[in-house]
Write an enzyme that holds these catalytic residues in place. Structure first.
Site, PDB file in Angstrom:
ATOM      1  N   HIS A  61       3.283  -0.286  12.416  1.00 29.89           N
ATOM      2  CA  HIS A  61       3.368  -0.074  10.966  1.00 29.89           C
ATOM      3  C   HIS A  61       2.042   0.396  10.394  1.00 29.89           C
ATOM      4  CE1 HIS A  61       1.518  -4.076  10.999  1.00 29.89           C
ATOM      5  NE2 HIS A  61       1.029  -3.742   9.831  1.00 29.89           N
ATOM      6  N   THR A 112       2.670  -4.292  15.678  1.00 28.69           N
ATOM      7  CA  THR A 112       3.523  -3.098  15.772  1.00 28.69           C
ATOM      8  C   THR A 112       2.790  -1.888  15.186  1.00 28.69           C
ATOM      9  OG1 THR A 112       4.522  -3.574  13.628  1.00 28.69           O
ATOM     10  CG2 THR A 112       5.604  -4.503  15.592  1.00 28.69           C
ATOM     11  N   SER A 116       0.816  -1.221   0.000  1.00 32.83           N
ATOM     12  CA  SER A 116       0.000   0.000   0.000  1.00 32.83           C
ATOM     13  C   SER A 116       0.848   1.269   0.000  1.00 32.83           C
ATOM     14  CB  SER A 116      -0.933   0.005   1.213  1.00 32.83           C
ATOM     15  OG  SER A 116      -1.939  -0.964   1.031  1.00 32.83           O
ATOM     16  N   GLU A 130       3.401   1.858  -1.620  1.00 31.05           N
ATOM     17  CA  GLU A 130       3.794   2.153  -3.012  1.00 31.05           C
ATOM     18  C   GLU A 130       2.634   2.659  -3.868  1.00 31.05           C
ATOM     19  OE1 GLU A 130       5.038  -0.742  -1.385  1.00 31.05           O
ATOM     20  OE2 GLU A 130       6.792   0.515  -1.003  1.00 31.05           O
TER      21      GLU A 130
HETATM   22  N1  RBF Z   1       1.400  -3.247   3.026  1.00 32.49           N
HETATM   23  C1  RBF Z   1       0.082  -3.375   2.900  1.00 32.49           C
HETATM   24  O1  RBF Z   1      -0.479  -3.056   1.846  1.00 32.49           O
HETATM   25  N2  RBF Z   1      -0.681  -3.858   3.943  1.00 32.49           N
HETATM   26  C2  RBF Z   1      -0.153  -4.222   5.143  1.00 32.49           C
HETATM   27  O2  RBF Z   1      -0.882  -4.661   6.023  1.00 32.49           O
HETATM   28  C3  RBF Z   1       1.267  -4.085   5.290  1.00 32.49           C
HETATM   29  N3  RBF Z   1       1.860  -4.421   6.451  1.00 32.49           N
HETATM   30  C4  RBF Z   1       3.198  -4.211   6.595  1.00 32.49           C
HETATM   31  C5  RBF Z   1       3.832  -4.470   7.831  1.00 32.49           C
HETATM   32  C6  RBF Z   1       5.176  -4.206   8.014  1.00 32.49           C
HETATM   33  C7  RBF Z   1       5.815  -4.476   9.344  1.00 32.49           C
HETATM   34  C8  RBF Z   1       5.925  -3.684   6.936  1.00 32.49           C
HETATM   35  C9  RBF Z   1       7.410  -3.378   7.097  1.00 32.49           C
HETATM   36  C10 RBF Z   1       5.342  -3.452   5.716  1.00 32.49           C
HETATM   37  C11 RBF Z   1       3.975  -3.706   5.527  1.00 32.49           C
HETATM   38  N4  RBF Z   1       3.365  -3.454   4.304  1.00 32.49           N
HETATM   39  C12 RBF Z   1       2.010  -3.595   4.183  1.00 32.49           C
HETATM   40  C13 RBF Z   1       4.157  -3.135   3.093  1.00 32.49           C
HETATM   41  C14 RBF Z   1       4.314  -1.641   2.815  1.00 32.49           C
HETATM   42  O3  RBF Z   1       3.100  -1.108   2.283  1.00 32.49           O
HETATM   43  C15 RBF Z   1       5.447  -1.425   1.797  1.00 32.49           C
HETATM   44  O4  RBF Z   1       5.202  -2.227   0.664  1.00 32.49           O
HETATM   45  C16 RBF Z   1       6.822  -1.766   2.342  1.00 32.49           C
HETATM   46  O5  RBF Z   1       7.046  -1.133   3.576  1.00 32.49           O
HETATM   47  C17 RBF Z   1       7.930  -1.339   1.339  1.00 32.49           C
HETATM   48  O6  RBF Z   1       7.928   0.069   1.147  1.00 32.49           O
END
Ligand code: RBF
Length: 157
Positions: free
Chosen positions: A96, A94, A65, A67
């Protein structure tokens, strides 16, 4: 009818603008893909139902998300009439969740303020996967359908 309120994605099709000449990009995050793919399918079908030509619906995949901001910004500058940003962020142990959800909502808000084409916010921010399932084709409807209707209405604004 009591069950009418269960599907929140019901709408009056006669009030939705004709999408015949519209070009729409759908940016889809791959995190929680079982959810985001259902949202995408709902959005795509709704656009087709309102006469958007299949070749005028372009899907762009991004990793998560976070991105969606860059992905939506990029296609927003490519002449589409609207962009739909689809993601699913689910609360974990956490912090995030709040950082990603805040960044995406602010980032997409900025694109709406500064860009030419509307960017529709179809990002679920749920406490758990059950809530996400309910909103991506379950008992709370499919937010992808609502995003597609919103895109058509915003183009015609
Ligand atoms: N991206 C999502 O679209 N949904 C999520 O629930 C989600 N949870 C994440 C949890 C953590 C701990 C991390 C580090 C990233 C998560 N991401 C999630 C990915 C985030 O949107 C992104 O693609 C990455 O952080 C790379 O920039």
């Amino acid at each position: 009818m009591a069950s009418a309120n269960n599907n929140l994605s019901g709408y009056d099709a006669s009030k939705v603008p004709n999408g015949q000449n519209y070009r729409i990009a759908i940016v889809v995050a791959e995190w929680n893909i079982s959810i985001t793919d259902n949202l995408y399918q709902g959005a795509r079908k709704t656009l087709l139902d309102h006469n958007v030509q299949s070749e005028n619906i372009v899907k762009v995949d991004v990793p998560g998300s976070f991105e969606l901001i860059y992905g939506a910004s990029k296609v927003q500058r490519q002449g589409f009439d609207a962009v739909i940003a689809i993601g699913s962020i689910i609360q974990g142990e956490t912090r995030h969740f709040e950082f990603i959800a805040n960044a995406v909502s602010q980032g997409i808000k900025d694109l709406n303020l500064n860009g030419k084409a509307p960017v529709i916010f179809c990002v679920l921010t749920d406490d758990n996967i059950e809530q996400s399932k309910a909103r991506s084709g379950g008992e709370m409807g499919n937010k992808g359908i609502e995003a597609a209707v919103t895109a058509l209405r915003m183009i015609a604004l």
